[in-house]
Design a protein around this motif. Sequence first.
Motif, short mmCIF file in Angstrom:
data_model
loop_
_atom_site.label_atom_id
_atom_site.label_comp_id
_atom_site.label_asym_id
_atom_site.label_seq_id
_atom_site.Cartn_x
_atom_site.Cartn_y
_atom_site.Cartn_z
N SER A 1 15.78 1.73 7.24
CA SER A 1 16.01 2.39 5.93
C SER A 1 15.04 1.85 4.88
CB SER A 1 17.46 2.14 5.47
OG SER A 1 17.62 0.79 5.07
N LEU A 2 14.66 0.57 5.01
CA LEU A 2 13.72 0.00 4.04
C LEU A 2 12.30 0.52 4.30
CD1 LEU A 2 15.02 -3.68 3.82
CD2 LEU A 2 15.63 -1.67 2.43
N VAL A 3 11.98 0.81 5.57
CA VAL A 3 10.69 1.44 5.90
C VAL A 3 10.64 2.83 5.28
CG1 VAL A 3 9.26 2.33 7.79
CG2 VAL A 3 10.43 0.11 8.04
N VAL A 4 11.77 3.58 5.39
CA VAL A 4 11.84 4.93 4.80
C VAL A 4 11.67 4.84 3.28
CG1 VAL A 4 13.38 6.89 4.35
CG2 VAL A 4 13.27 5.87 6.64
N LEU A 5 12.36 3.89 2.66
CA LEU A 5 12.30 3.73 1.19
C LEU A 5 10.88 3.36 0.74
CD1 LEU A 5 13.81 3.47 -1.55
CD2 LEU A 5 14.19 1.07 -0.99
N ALA A 6 10.28 2.35 1.38
CA ALA A 6 8.95 1.88 0.96
C ALA A 6 7.89 2.95 1.19
CB ALA A 6 8.59 0.61 1.74
N SER A 7 7.93 3.61 2.34
CA SER A 7 6.92 4.65 2.63
C SER A 7 7.11 5.84 1.71
CB SER A 7 7.03 5.08 4.10
OG SER A 7 8.33 5.57 4.38
N GLY A 8 8.38 6.17 1.40
CA GLY A 8 8.66 7.28 0.48
C GLY A 8 8.16 6.98 -0.93
N LEU A 9 8.43 5.75 -1.39
CA LEU A 9 7.97 5.37 -2.73
C LEU A 9 6.45 5.34 -2.80
CD1 LEU A 9 10.57 2.60 -3.63
CD2 LEU A 9 10.43 4.92 -4.54
N TYR A 10 5.80 4.92 -1.70
CA TYR A 10 4.32 4.93 -1.69
C TYR A 10 3.81 6.37 -1.81
CZ TYR A 10 -0.52 4.82 -0.47
OH TYR A 10 -1.89 5.01 -0.51
N MET A 11 4.42 7.29 -1.03
CA MET A 11 3.95 8.69 -1.09
C MET A 11 4.16 9.28 -2.48
SD MET A 11 4.88 10.42 2.58
CE MET A 11 6.61 9.97 2.72
N LEU A 12 5.25 8.89 -3.14
CA LEU A 12 5.48 9.37 -4.51
C LEU A 12 4.39 8.82 -5.44
CD1 LEU A 12 9.32 9.04 -5.33
CD2 LEU A 12 7.98 11.14 -5.10
N TRP A 13 4.15 7.51 -5.31
CA TRP A 13 3.16 6.84 -6.17
C TRP A 13 1.76 7.44 -5.94
CZ3 TRP A 13 -1.14 4.02 -4.54
CH2 TRP A 13 -1.87 3.43 -5.58
N PHE A 14 1.42 7.64 -4.66
CA PHE A 14 0.08 8.16 -4.32
C PHE A 14 -0.15 9.53 -4.95
CE2 PHE A 14 -3.77 8.64 -2.05
CZ PHE A 14 -3.81 9.93 -1.55
N ARG A 15 0.94 10.31 -5.05
CA ARG A 15 0.81 11.65 -5.65
C ARG A 15 0.98 11.60 -7.18
NH1 ARG A 15 1.94 11.68 -0.95
NH2 ARG A 15 1.50 13.35 0.57
N GLY A 16 1.24 10.44 -7.72
CA GLY A 16 1.39 10.29 -9.17
C GLY A 16 2.60 11.04 -9.71
N ILE A 17 3.64 11.16 -8.88
CA ILE A 17 4.80 11.98 -9.32
C ILE A 17 6.10 11.18 -9.35
CG2 ILE A 17 3.79 14.18 -8.57
CD1 ILE A 17 5.55 13.97 -6.03
N VAL A 18 6.03 9.86 -9.40
CA VAL A 18 7.27 9.06 -9.41
C VAL A 18 8.17 9.49 -10.58
CG1 VAL A 18 8.25 6.75 -9.63
CG2 VAL A 18 6.14 7.06 -8.33
N ALA A 19 7.63 9.51 -11.80
CA ALA A 19 8.44 9.84 -12.98
C ALA A 19 8.91 11.30 -12.92
CB ALA A 19 7.62 9.59 -14.25
N ASP A 20 7.99 12.23 -12.58
CA ASP A 20 8.36 13.65 -12.53
C ASP A 20 9.45 13.91 -11.50
OD1 ASP A 20 4.94 14.69 -13.10
OD2 ASP A 20 6.63 14.45 -14.50
N ALA A 21 9.33 13.27 -10.32
CA ALA A 21 10.33 13.49 -9.26
C ALA A 21 11.68 12.90 -9.69
CB ALA A 21 9.86 12.86 -7.96
N LEU A 22 11.69 11.66 -10.20
CA LEU A 22 12.96 11.03 -10.57
C LEU A 22 13.61 11.71 -11.78
CD1 LEU A 22 12.16 7.24 -9.98
CD2 LEU A 22 13.45 8.81 -8.51
N ALA A 23 12.77 12.31 -12.63
CA ALA A 23 13.31 13.02 -13.80
C ALA A 23 13.61 14.48 -13.45
CB ALA A 23 12.32 12.94 -14.96
N LEU A 24 13.40 14.85 -12.21
CA LEU A 24 13.66 16.23 -11.72
C LEU A 24 12.93 17.27 -12.56
CD1 LEU A 24 17.50 15.94 -11.00
CD2 LEU A 24 15.59 15.41 -9.48
#
Length: 166
Positions: free
Chosen positions: A65-88
């Motif tokens: 589950s931590l591999v899923v979380l870390a890889s998912g957060l990396y993919m969000l960061w790489f696309r520059g959409i962390v804030a947009d995704a979390l703010a829906l």
Amino acid sequence: MTLVELDVVARWLHLLGLLVWIGHNYANVIQRPRYVAVDAMDAAATEQLFMQAARREHGTFRYASLVVLASGLYMLWFRGIVADALALRGQFAVLGLGVWIGLLMTANLWFVLWPHQKKVLGFVPAPHAERVRCTRVTFLSSRTNTILSFPAVFLMIAGAHAPMLF
Ligand code: HEM
């Protein structure tokens, strides 16, 4: 390794981690389709059940589950959409909702299931009645993640490949 190559590896690890984590949940549904009231068993049968669970406990699915979380957060960061995704926000709302469900599933696993599982397994000392109560909590917590995985997979794939549909 470039950030783009790392993004490909992150997606691969994301899906591999999911196969182990959510696969474990689905296997649980097959092995234990319904909750069996442990306190209906005699002490010897209950102790044997606890020992079987302790022998099966390897933690691999928990760390997946931590591999899923870390890889998912990396993919969000790489696309520059962390804030947009979390703010829906806008077209990222679909993926974002999937991410919030993913975060809820990870928190459920580490802050609900595991603390109670440790008592069931005898890793943390607890009176017999408390261990029996924890078997129901771990069963319900695991089932909750199994059910949450259905919308999570849909929202992740739709968010990744068809955000314009929403
Ligand atoms: C724990 C937090 C999670 C985060 C931060 C996260 C983040 C992401 C991101 C950023 C993507 C790529 C989206 C894109 O290509 O634009 C993705 C893809 C995906 N995620 Fe997650 N995710 C998480 C948990 C989960 C969970 C719990 C599941 C399933 C139960 C899941 C299933 C998927 C699937 C199936 C894909 C699509 C892969 C593809 O089609 O290439 N994710 N995730």
